[in-house]
Design an enzyme around this catalytic site. Structure first.
Site, PDB file in Angstrom:
ATOM      1  CB  SER A 142      -0.877  -0.001   1.261  1.00 46.94           C
ATOM      2  OG  SER A 142      -1.597   1.215   1.364  1.00 46.94           O
ATOM      3  CE1 TYR A 155      -3.855  -1.978   5.382  1.00 51.77           C
ATOM      4  CE2 TYR A 155      -3.396   0.305   4.824  1.00 51.77           C
ATOM      5  CZ  TYR A 155      -3.779  -0.964   4.444  1.00 51.77           C
ATOM      6  OH  TYR A 155      -4.096  -1.215   3.124  1.00 51.77           O
TER       7      TYR A 155
HETATM    8  P1  NAD Z   1     -11.918  -5.715   0.145  1.00 47.38           P
HETATM    9  O1  NAD Z   1     -12.512  -5.292   1.437  1.00 47.38           O
HETATM   10  O2  NAD Z   1     -12.688  -5.479  -1.107  1.00 47.38           O
HETATM   11  O3  NAD Z   1     -11.566  -7.273   0.207  1.00 47.38           O
HETATM   12  C1  NAD Z   1     -10.909  -7.804   1.304  1.00 47.38           C
HETATM   13  C2  NAD Z   1     -11.111  -9.304   1.288  1.00 47.38           C
HETATM   14  O4  NAD Z   1     -10.260  -9.837   2.310  1.00 47.38           O
HETATM   15  C3  NAD Z   1     -12.541  -9.746   1.626  1.00 47.38           C
HETATM   16  O5  NAD Z   1     -13.007 -10.659   0.667  1.00 47.38           O
HETATM   17  C4  NAD Z   1     -12.378 -10.414   2.989  1.00 47.38           C
HETATM   18  O6  NAD Z   1     -13.287 -11.478   3.210  1.00 47.38           O
HETATM   19  C5  NAD Z   1     -10.952 -10.908   2.896  1.00 47.38           C
HETATM   20  N1  NAD Z   1     -10.343 -11.208   4.191  1.00 47.38           N
HETATM   21  C6  NAD Z   1     -10.396 -10.459   5.316  1.00 47.38           C
HETATM   22  N2  NAD Z   1      -9.743 -11.077   6.311  1.00 47.38           N
HETATM   23  C7  NAD Z   1      -9.254 -12.234   5.799  1.00 47.38           C
HETATM   24  C8  NAD Z   1      -8.514 -13.313   6.352  1.00 47.38           C
HETATM   25  N3  NAD Z   1      -8.137 -13.314   7.634  1.00 47.38           N
HETATM   26  N4  NAD Z   1      -8.173 -14.341   5.542  1.00 47.38           N
HETATM   27  C9  NAD Z   1      -8.572 -14.359   4.244  1.00 47.38           C
HETATM   28  N5  NAD Z   1      -9.282 -13.367   3.663  1.00 47.38           N
HETATM   29  C10 NAD Z   1      -9.632 -12.321   4.453  1.00 47.38           C
HETATM   30  O7  NAD Z   1     -10.478  -5.020   0.133  1.00 47.38           O
HETATM   31  P2  NAD Z   1      -9.514  -4.492  -1.043  1.00 47.38           P
HETATM   32  O8  NAD Z   1      -9.621  -3.009  -1.044  1.00 47.38           O
HETATM   33  O9  NAD Z   1      -9.695  -5.247  -2.297  1.00 47.38           O
HETATM   34  O10 NAD Z   1      -8.102  -4.837  -0.381  1.00 47.38           O
HETATM   35  C11 NAD Z   1      -7.245  -5.840  -0.902  1.00 47.38           C
HETATM   36  C12 NAD Z   1      -5.810  -5.485  -0.498  1.00 47.38           C
HETATM   37  O11 NAD Z   1      -5.466  -4.209  -1.012  1.00 47.38           O
HETATM   38  C13 NAD Z   1      -5.563  -5.406   1.019  1.00 47.38           C
HETATM   39  O12 NAD Z   1      -4.294  -5.923   1.315  1.00 47.38           O
HETATM   40  C14 NAD Z   1      -5.573  -3.920   1.272  1.00 47.38           C
HETATM   41  O13 NAD Z   1      -4.832  -3.580   2.427  1.00 47.38           O
HETATM   42  C15 NAD Z   1      -4.901  -3.434   0.008  1.00 47.38           C
HETATM   43  N6  NAD Z   1      -5.101  -2.017  -0.284  1.00 47.38           N
HETATM   44  C16 NAD Z   1      -6.358  -1.539  -0.531  1.00 47.38           C
HETATM   45  C17 NAD Z   1      -6.510  -0.169  -0.782  1.00 47.38           C
HETATM   46  C18 NAD Z   1      -7.859   0.426  -1.064  1.00 47.38           C
HETATM   47  O14 NAD Z   1      -7.938   1.662  -1.134  1.00 47.38           O
HETATM   48  N7  NAD Z   1      -8.908  -0.345  -1.223  1.00 47.38           N
HETATM   49  C19 NAD Z   1      -5.405   0.668  -0.801  1.00 47.38           C
HETATM   50  C20 NAD Z   1      -4.149   0.133  -0.546  1.00 47.38           C
HETATM   51  C21 NAD Z   1      -4.010  -1.213  -0.291  1.00 47.38           C
END
Ligand code: NAD
Length: 262
Positions: A142, A155
């Site tokens: 991230s 985080y």
């Molecule tokens: P999202 O909320 O759409 O999806 C997250 C998924 O993780 C869900 O399906 C949830 O069930 C699953 N999950 C949660 N805990 C879990 C566990 N213990 N084991 C297995 N699965 C688990 O989130 P996203 O935005 O697609 O995020 C995906 C990645 O991208 C993450 O690592 C997040 O930190 C990173 N990220 C997201 C953003 C953003 O703005 N959305 C920015 C930077 C980084």
């Protein structure tokens, strides 16, 4: 550029593949010929994405914070599809709190899901990749691992760890023909993790104001960068962190001088 079936014959695991960035990456991988293990704690969501993709996908219920379930997920890839070429360590979790307000349980939960999971999955996958003559690991870090945020202490710590761990694995396994890279999404505003932020006071306006491209990104825009890093088009890239952030981390955060000087 490689063609659209450049992942034909390849097998990938995508953690947190039931939603957001992981679901977008799973769809894109399958559309380019890969077989995909979708690993997530959300059974309904994971099964839905798996059904949508069809035979090329297989859902495994996996809490990535549990080393036994993480290891079993790697074993499931071999049992179902016979090999493992690409590991996408995409799971991550944030809490919104400073240090004194973060409970030890929350700190541990964030670090377990975001950072320790990368170790658990990679530890199981790397020996298989070594035996097969190579592989690719893509970690979803991230921009919050590159710099600090207000109210995201755990985080920030965990995602910073993911970035430097990516470099360490890239060094240790370069001569195993295993490439290890990270993507650093900025604001990705169409995922379940981020959508609630747009309902806070001010909505997306303060977010957009901080981003040179004046918008959030979409999950698919991150997935495309992940799939590029996993593809042979990135054959000389390892240990890299690729920001997918609309220019957010290109700034010092000094004020925009254009209106001041106009
Ligand atoms: P999202 O909320 O759409 O999806 C997250 C998924 O993780 C869900 O399906 C949830 O069930 C699953 N999950 C949660 N805990 C879990 C566990 N213990 N084991 C297995 N699965 C688990 O989130 P996203 O935005 O697609 O995020 C995906 C990645 O991208 C993450 O690592 C997040 O930190 C990173 N990220 C997201 C953003 C953003 O703005 N959305 C920015 C930077 C980084």
């Amino acid at each position: 550029m490689a063609g659209n079936a450049d992942f034909a014959g390849k097998v990938a695991i995508v953690t947190a593949g039931a939603s957001g960035i992981g679901a977008a990456a799973s769809r894109l991988l399958a559309s380019r010929g890969a077989k995909v293990i979708i690993a997530d704690i959300d059974e309904a969501g994971g099964e839905a994405v798996t059904r949508e993709i069809g035979d090329a996908a297989h859902f495994v219920r996996c809490d990535v914070a549990d080393i036994e379930q993480a290891t079993a997920t790697v074993e499931a890839a071999i049992a179902r599809f016979g090999q493992l070429d690409c590991l996408f360590n995409n799971a991550g979790k944030a809490t919104l709190a400073n240090t004194p307000d973060t409970s030890p349980a929350d700190w541990k939960m964030v670090v377990d899901i975001t950072l320790n999971s990368v170790f658990y999955l990679s530890r199981a996958a790397i020996p298989l990749m070594q035996a097969a003559g190579g592989g690719v690991i893509i970690n979803t870090a991230s921009v919050s691992g590159m710099f600090g945020d207000y109210m995201m202490a755990a985080y920030n710590a965990a995602k910073g760890g993911v970035i430097n761990y990516t470099r360490a694995m890239a060094l240790d396994h370069a001569d195993d023909n295993i490439r290890v890279n990270a993507v650093c999404p900025g604001l990705i505003w169409d995922t379940a993790m981020t959508l609630p932020l747009g309902t806070q006071r001010g909505g997306w306006e303060p977010w957009k104001a901080s981003i040179p491209m004046r918008r959030g990104g979409n999950a698919e825009e991150v997935a495309k960068a992940m799939i590029f890093l996993a593809s042979d088009d990135a054959s000389y890239i390892t240990g890299a962190t690729l920001a997918v952030d609309g220019g957010l981390t290109a700034q010092t955060c000094f004020p925009d001088l254009r209106p001041i000087l106009a």
